[in-house]
Design a protein around this motif. Structure first.
Motif, mmCIF file in Angstrom:
data_model
loop_
_atom_site.group_PDB
_atom_site.id
_atom_site.type_symbol
_atom_site.label_atom_id
_atom_site.label_comp_id
_atom_site.label_asym_id
_atom_site.label_seq_id
_atom_site.Cartn_x
_atom_site.Cartn_y
_atom_site.Cartn_z
ATOM 1 N N TRP A 102 46.731 18.618 70.138
ATOM 2 C CA TRP A 102 46.182 17.330 70.590
ATOM 3 C C TRP A 102 46.862 16.161 69.890
ATOM 4 O O TRP A 102 47.147 15.147 70.505
ATOM 5 C CB TRP A 102 44.684 17.278 70.366
ATOM 6 N N GLN A 105 50.175 15.543 71.363
ATOM 7 C CA GLN A 105 50.084 15.007 72.710
ATOM 8 C C GLN A 105 49.543 13.581 72.758
ATOM 9 O O GLN A 105 50.055 12.745 73.494
ATOM 10 C CB GLN A 105 49.190 15.930 73.551
ATOM 11 N N TRP A 106 48.496 13.275 71.959
ATOM 12 C CA TRP A 106 47.814 11.992 72.110
ATOM 13 C C TRP A 106 47.817 11.102 70.865
ATOM 14 O O TRP A 106 47.311 9.976 70.920
ATOM 15 C CB TRP A 106 46.373 12.206 72.564
ATOM 16 N N LEU A 109 44.552 8.652 69.249
ATOM 17 C CA LEU A 109 43.363 8.802 70.101
ATOM 18 C C LEU A 109 42.579 10.075 69.784
ATOM 19 O O LEU A 109 41.377 10.136 70.005
ATOM 20 C CB LEU A 109 43.757 8.794 71.572
ATOM 21 N N VAL A 110 43.278 11.066 69.229
ATOM 22 C CA VAL A 110 42.617 12.321 68.885
ATOM 23 C C VAL A 110 41.554 12.099 67.812
ATOM 24 O O VAL A 110 40.499 12.718 67.830
ATOM 25 C CB VAL A 110 43.651 13.371 68.426
#
Length: 191
Positions: A102, A105-106, A109-110
């Motif tokens: 995560w 990928q983000w 924001l995680v």
């Protein structure tokens, strides 16, 4: 076998103790680093028994959690080699792998999602350090997320108040054993 009623009564007694706020702070702090029990178990009864102080309790919980998260971040950043084996030993490997993917990928924001995720918060704090996430965005996002979660819980508990606490006490054995049964089923399905 009735065991949840005694635990409920003990937790409610702790929530009214003169040092309850300190215990809540301590629990919130260590949960963000290594402790397996979330601060909700103290926050909810404290907010039910003292509804006018619910927001204060939530903010104390959030601040202590973020301070603990900063220690977790530091562990991930500076000392991950020393704690890596405990991730496997305590059964967090699947959570760890998910958190790392995560983060890749983000990004930041995680940390926001982590405040509401069923994955233990400590996994995210240490992972943020391992991934060398920018520290100030980590702290800001962690505070917003944790404050939102704990304010929501505290306000809901305060809204229910003592009347809800009494109703909950009457049903605690059924609720407790249902949670145990669901945990066993989830374990058998997910393993």
């Amino acid at each position: 076998m009735k065991i949840f009623g005694a635990m409920y009564d003990k937790t409610m007694a702790w929530s009214k103790h003169r040092f309850a706020t300190y215990w809540l702070s301590f629990l919130s702090f260590i949960e963000a680093i290594f402790f397996p029990i979330p601060p909700d178990i103290m926050l909810i009864p404290m907010a039910m028994s003292k509804p006018k102080s619910a927001v204060k309790f939530a903010l104390i919980t959030a601040i202590a959690s973020v301070l603990g998260g900063m220690i977790g971040y530091s562990i991930g950043y500076y000392a991950f080699d020393l704690v890596q084996e405990y991730i496997v030993k305590f059964g967090y490997q699947a959570h760890w792998d998910k958190a790392i993917s995560w983060f890749e990928q983000w990004g930041v924001l995680v940390v926001f999602v982590a405040g509401f995720s069923p994955i233990p918060y400590k996994v995210f704090t240490i992972a943020a350090g391992v991934m060398q996430m920018a520290f100030l965005p980590f702290v800001a996002t962690a505070f917003i997320s944790r404050a939102a979660r704990f304010l929501l819980l505290a306000r809901l508990a305060a809204w229910g108040g003592e009347k809800f606490a009494a109703k909950l006490r009457r049903s605690i054995e059924v609720i407790g054993w249902s949670v145990v049964l669901l945990a066993i089923i989830a374990y058998l399905i997910l393993r």
